[in-house]
Design a protein around this motif. Sequence first.
Motif: not given
Length: 558
Positions: A34-37, A126-128, A131, A159
């Motif tokens: 989660i949160g990666s791009q 970006r995935h918020v 995953s 990040t």
Amino acid sequence: MRLHPLVAALCAALPAGAQSPLAMPFGSNNGLGIGSQIYFDLHVQHGSGITVTALDVNTGTTPVGTTGTVEVYAGPASHVGNEQQPANWTLVASGAVIAAGNDQPSRACLGAGFFLAMGDHGLALRHVGVSMRYTDGNGSNQTGATAEVSLVAGASQGTPFGSSAISPRVWNGNLYYHTGAAPGLPCASKSIYGTGCYTGTTTFYEQFAGLQVFDLAGSAAAAHVLSGNRVGGAGFAVATAPSAWRTPTGPRVLSNASVPAPMGDDSMSQPLVLPFAFPFPGGATSVVHAAANGYVLLGPTSAVSSDFTPTPAELVAQQPRVCPAWMDLHPGLNLPSNAQSGIYFEVDASNQAVYVTWLDCADRRGGVPAAGATSVNVQCVLRANGNVEFRYGAMTPYAAGNGLLLVGWSRGNVGSGSAGDPGTVDLSATIPFVTAGPDSQALALDSNMPRLGGAWTFTTRNVPAIAPLAFLFVGDQQLPGIDLGLLGAPNCRSYTNANLAVGSFPVMLPAGTGTLTLAIPGTPALAGLSWTTQAVAFSLANALNLVTSNGLLGTVGS
């Protein structure tokens, strides 16, 4: 399905235009959390540019149905060398996404979208809240193209705009667009309103965050007793009862392993034979099994191990069970310092009751405490008339414990489908109460998103096993839920004016599930059109011999 003339006219035209979407295969072998791009470069060769309106992404193993957001950042002509330069990137669009499963397209509608002029553009997605999965680049899988735009992959980053880029990495997805700078169409949406009729469940439970907050404990001298008196086939009247505790004297229960031994960590007992057929809503049994982890299975099993991670989903979908304290326990840890520690099964002299006792069992949630440092004392009484008692003695929790604890009962998978889940209740605050049986699940209607150029699939569940057929009504207005009691179906309600269409569809029995699909052309004139729908099925629950589902409002969009 017979359609209203207006709907038929709107559905007559077929879409034309760009070769959207640009598709990259969904066949992941790698991913980030989660949160990666992920990055890729686009080359727009159409002279008028393109407007990107939606994306399909790969949310990997994120649980299906989880809602998140996809953010789109536009940057320099290429992402290469700019992954750690946040000032070079601008958030140009975002859209909600619902996880559809690993390697399955999860749609993120971007509404008005964003425009890309003819030329080269670096993009970051970006995935918020969900995953990300993608494919490792191998030199031959890193490009995709249509007549208007081409894609070159790419890199990933844990990040955003901070950590080192990992490359080559290939985005799994579809990029939806049209040529020119015109804004995109509104996003498709759906919402459920109202409820189907005749929901009932005999299940009850409370899920505790851990033994540290368990509020039903008693003492060795005055055990706290939670009683469930069977109310015919309709459930239990749950209340407290006078303090009671039966000190076990018989031999400890043996495990169900090929070489039986006193029960240890995560074990399951040998068959425990009752002197009567214990009746419960949905069935009866003269054989039970005690689980090391604080529950009793109602019926035979070949299992040699027991579940130490209680969840409501398992409670209502698996073998019937009573759960005085379903948690991670270790029955043998406090031996040999306490020679009486363990699990016991005893038959009352009257042959009208049996006792299953977890005596001085260790609480091992989150680790293995020192022997004697923790203690769980629980007793379950099953009576010939179907009544149940949960008795709680002294409880000494593991200070570092972090596991869940569940108290309750469910018929589970006995009968048609899983038992209904009523949700956790605060037992100490709501007692006394009666469970709302008999077990039945209301007719339920749901669908995917009604997207332009797609298939709008309606799924109906919990159809009674009367006939392999059900009906879908379609209208253009919501109704507030008009009670159909005057027609012979009290507490069933109408949620659509049903003036546009009615259709029948087949149902798989005994599963009780059926689908009906309506093709939606890509005609822009359909965007914003809202329909209300409701399912109806045959039933023996009322004089009308029909039950109704919840209502569903769908708005066509991109």
